[in-house]
Write a protein that holds these residues in place. Structure first.
Motif, PDB file in Angstrom:
ATOM      1  N   ILE A  69       1.522  -1.124  -0.098  1.00  0.00           N
ATOM      2  CA  ILE A  69      -0.600   0.430   0.037  1.00  0.00           C
ATOM      3  C   ILE A  69       0.664   1.336  -0.206  1.00  0.00           C
ATOM      4  O   ILE A  69       0.251   2.286  -0.413  1.00  0.00           O
ATOM      5  CB  ILE A  69      -0.417   0.034   0.648  1.00  0.00           C
ATOM      6  N   PHE A  70       1.875   1.397   0.447  1.00  0.00           N
ATOM      7  CA  PHE A  70       2.896   1.998  -0.011  1.00  0.00           C
ATOM      8  C   PHE A  70       3.112   3.080  -1.459  1.00  0.00           C
ATOM      9  O   PHE A  70       3.239   4.232  -1.090  1.00  0.00           O
ATOM     10  CB  PHE A  70       4.846   1.702   0.514  1.00  0.00           C
ATOM     11  N   PRO A  71       2.760   2.106  -2.319  1.00  0.00           N
ATOM     12  CA  PRO A  71       2.557   3.545  -3.658  1.00  0.00           C
ATOM     13  C   PRO A  71       0.986   4.639  -3.120  1.00  0.00           C
ATOM     14  O   PRO A  71       1.157   5.632  -3.798  1.00  0.00           O
ATOM     15  CB  PRO A  71       2.307   2.290  -4.946  1.00  0.00           C
ATOM     16  N   THR A  72       0.345   4.191  -2.420  1.00  0.00           N
ATOM     17  CA  THR A  72      -1.116   4.419  -2.389  1.00  0.00           C
ATOM     18  C   THR A  72      -0.946   5.751  -1.601  1.00  0.00           C
ATOM     19  O   THR A  72      -0.948   6.924  -2.237  1.00  0.00           O
ATOM     20  CB  THR A  72      -2.120   3.659  -2.092  1.00  0.00           C
ATOM     21  N   LEU A  73       0.523   5.518  -0.261  1.00  0.00           N
ATOM     22  CA  LEU A  73       0.139   6.412   0.498  1.00  0.00           C
ATOM     23  C   LEU A  73       1.176   7.381   0.112  1.00  0.00           C
ATOM     24  O   LEU A  73       1.379   8.557  -0.053  1.00  0.00           O
ATOM     25  CB  LEU A  73       1.237   5.975   1.431  1.00  0.00           C
ATOM     26  N   ARG A  74       2.066   6.763  -0.912  1.00  0.00           N
ATOM     27  CA  ARG A  74       3.056   7.907  -1.357  1.00  0.00           C
ATOM     28  C   ARG A  74       2.624   8.951  -2.333  1.00  0.00           C
ATOM     29  O   ARG A  74       2.970  10.060  -2.766  1.00  0.00           O
ATOM     30  CB  ARG A  74       3.789   7.390  -2.507  1.00  0.00           C
ATOM     31  N   HIS A  75       1.941   8.327  -3.027  1.00  0.00           N
ATOM     32  CA  HIS A  75       0.408   9.265  -4.486  1.00  0.00           C
ATOM     33  C   HIS A  75       0.147  10.430  -3.214  1.00  0.00           C
ATOM     34  O   HIS A  75      -0.358  11.698  -4.888  1.00  0.00           O
ATOM     35  CB  HIS A  75      -0.295   8.287  -4.904  1.00  0.00           C
ATOM     36  N   GLY A  76      -0.332   9.921  -2.006  1.00  0.00           N
ATOM     37  CA  GLY A  76      -1.294  11.017  -1.293  1.00  0.00           C
ATOM     38  C   GLY A  76      -0.471  11.462  -0.828  1.00  0.00           C
ATOM     39  O   GLY A  76      -0.930  13.116  -0.507  1.00  0.00           O
ATOM     40  N   LEU A  77       0.844  12.072  -0.747  1.00  0.00           N
ATOM     41  CA  LEU A  77       1.575  12.928  -0.354  1.00  0.00           C
ATOM     42  C   LEU A  77       1.586  13.958  -1.308  1.00  0.00           C
ATOM     43  O   LEU A  77       2.561  15.041  -0.778  1.00  0.00           O
ATOM     44  CB  LEU A  77       2.330  12.082   0.325  1.00  0.00           C
ATOM     45  N   VAL A  78       2.729  13.057  -2.159  1.00  0.00           N
ATOM     46  CA  VAL A  78       3.539  13.723  -3.650  1.00  0.00           C
ATOM     47  C   VAL A  78       2.030  14.850  -4.286  1.00  0.00           C
ATOM     48  O   VAL A  78       2.353  15.534  -4.731  1.00  0.00           O
ATOM     49  CB  VAL A  78       3.790  13.273  -4.528  1.00  0.00           C
ATOM     50  N   GLY A  79       0.918  14.533  -4.283  1.00  0.00           N
ATOM     51  CA  GLY A  79       0.213  15.387  -5.410  1.00  0.00           C
ATOM     52  C   GLY A  79      -0.267  16.308  -4.618  1.00  0.00           C
ATOM     53  O   GLY A  79      -0.464  17.750  -5.211  1.00  0.00           O
ATOM     54  N   PRO A  80      -0.291  16.399  -3.673  1.00  0.00           N
ATOM     55  CA  PRO A  80      -0.220  18.287  -3.267  1.00  0.00           C
ATOM     56  C   PRO A  80       0.563  18.920  -3.146  1.00  0.00           C
ATOM     57  O   PRO A  80       0.549  19.870  -3.148  1.00  0.00           O
ATOM     58  CB  PRO A  80      -1.339  18.268  -1.189  1.00  0.00           C
ATOM     59  N   ILE A  81       2.250  18.094  -3.005  1.00  0.00           N
ATOM     60  CA  ILE A  81       2.991  18.936  -3.055  1.00  0.00           C
ATOM     61  C   ILE A  81       2.935  19.346  -4.265  1.00  0.00           C
ATOM     62  O   ILE A  81       4.112  20.429  -4.853  1.00  0.00           O
ATOM     63  CB  ILE A  81       4.213  18.582  -2.453  1.00  0.00           C
ATOM     64  N   SER A  82       2.650  18.544  -5.657  1.00  0.00           N
ATOM     65  CA  SER A  82       2.918  18.542  -7.019  1.00  0.00           C
ATOM     66  C   SER A  82       1.564  19.991  -7.460  1.00  0.00           C
ATOM     67  O   SER A  82       2.584  21.344  -7.699  1.00  0.00           O
ATOM     68  CB  SER A  82       2.473  17.385  -7.751  1.00  0.00           C
ATOM     69  N   ILE A  83       0.647  20.337  -6.876  1.00  0.00           N
ATOM     70  CA  ILE A  83      -0.247  21.412  -6.257  1.00  0.00           C
ATOM     71  C   ILE A  83       0.459  22.582  -6.262  1.00  0.00           C
ATOM     72  O   ILE A  83       0.242  23.760  -7.047  1.00  0.00           O
ATOM     73  CB  ILE A  83      -1.584  20.833  -6.420  1.00  0.00           C
ATOM     74  N   ALA A  84       1.221  22.874  -5.097  1.00  0.00           N
ATOM     75  CA  ALA A  84       1.592  23.898  -4.667  1.00  0.00           C
ATOM     76  C   ALA A  84       2.877  24.381  -5.043  1.00  0.00           C
ATOM     77  O   ALA A  84       2.965  25.560  -5.984  1.00  0.00           O
ATOM     78  CB  ALA A  84       2.018  23.403  -3.580  1.00  0.00           C
TER      79      ALA A  84
END
Length: 215
Positions: A21-36
């Motif tokens: 499940i780590f890829p899903t966790l990682r995606h959830g963290l990277v998403g907001p940073i990418s938008i920022a």
């Protein structure tokens, strides 16, 4: 098997589950940073054009603040995965969290989840980490055991228990649609029961169903 050996065994199984499940966790963290970062590029472009009025900069700066706050919250939430974490949550929240984390991995195996929200109001909190790992272990078990497209119907029919029923649509064995490769280390019934027993949870199995219970 000694208690220490049993603990190492369960820790190894949990590590396998976490890595799935780590890829899903990682995606959830990277998403907001990418938008920022995209918002920051908008601010730089406005500044380079001399359009640095308060009105022009307000929206992208506010978006950056919101996305960074979301990223910080997500990073703090990772504390729930630490071995000594003792956070509490109501069962329905943990069930939904596990479903969210396993939706993508199961989809790669052509397995869908049909979650039926329960009318049962079980508001008594339980320890989040052992509950979540045992619930994820059950979903990983189906991920590894089902070799053809299927739907998992998840329903809390009784208090402190959730039932997983397997339905299989018509499947043409000759269809060429690619599926994700099987994991090298599968979560079989032994591994599933080891994690469940370590957390004090009960499992029952039928031909096309399984139930997961807690106290």
């Amino acid at each position: 098997m000694t208690i220490q050996q049993q603990e190492w065994l369960v820790a190894g199984i949990k590590h396998e589950i976490f890595m799935r499940i780590f890829p899903t966790l990682r995606h959830g963290l990277v998403g907001p940073i990418s938008i920022a970062r995209m918002s920051a590029s908008i601010v730089r472009r406005l500044l380079s054009k001399g359009e640095s009025s308060k009105a022009a900069l307000g929206e992208p700066v506010e978006r950056i603040d919101q996305q960074l706050a979301e990223a910080v919250a997500g990073i703090r939430a990772l504390q729930a995965w630490e071995p000594e974490a003792s956070g509490l949550a109501i069962p329905a929240e943990i069930l939904r969290q596990g479903i969210a984390l396993m939706t993508a991995p199961l989809a790669l195996r052509d397995i869908k989840m049909d979650y039926v929200p329960s009318d049962i109001q079980d508001l008594e909190e339980v320890r989040q980490q052992p509950f979540l790992y045992a619930w994820l272990a059950l979903l990983c078990y189906f991920e590894d055991q089902l070799n053809e497209p299927a739907t998992l119907r998840l329903e809390q029919k009784e208090p402190r228990s959730v039932c997983v029923e397997v339905t299989r649509p018509f499947y043409d064995v000759n269809q060429t649609k690619g599926r994700a490769k099987a994991h090298a280390r599968i979560i079989d019934k032994f591994a599933l029961e080891a994690v469940a027993n370590a957390g004090g949870f009960r499992l029952k199995f039928g031909q096309e169903w399984a139930s997961f219970s807690w106290t």
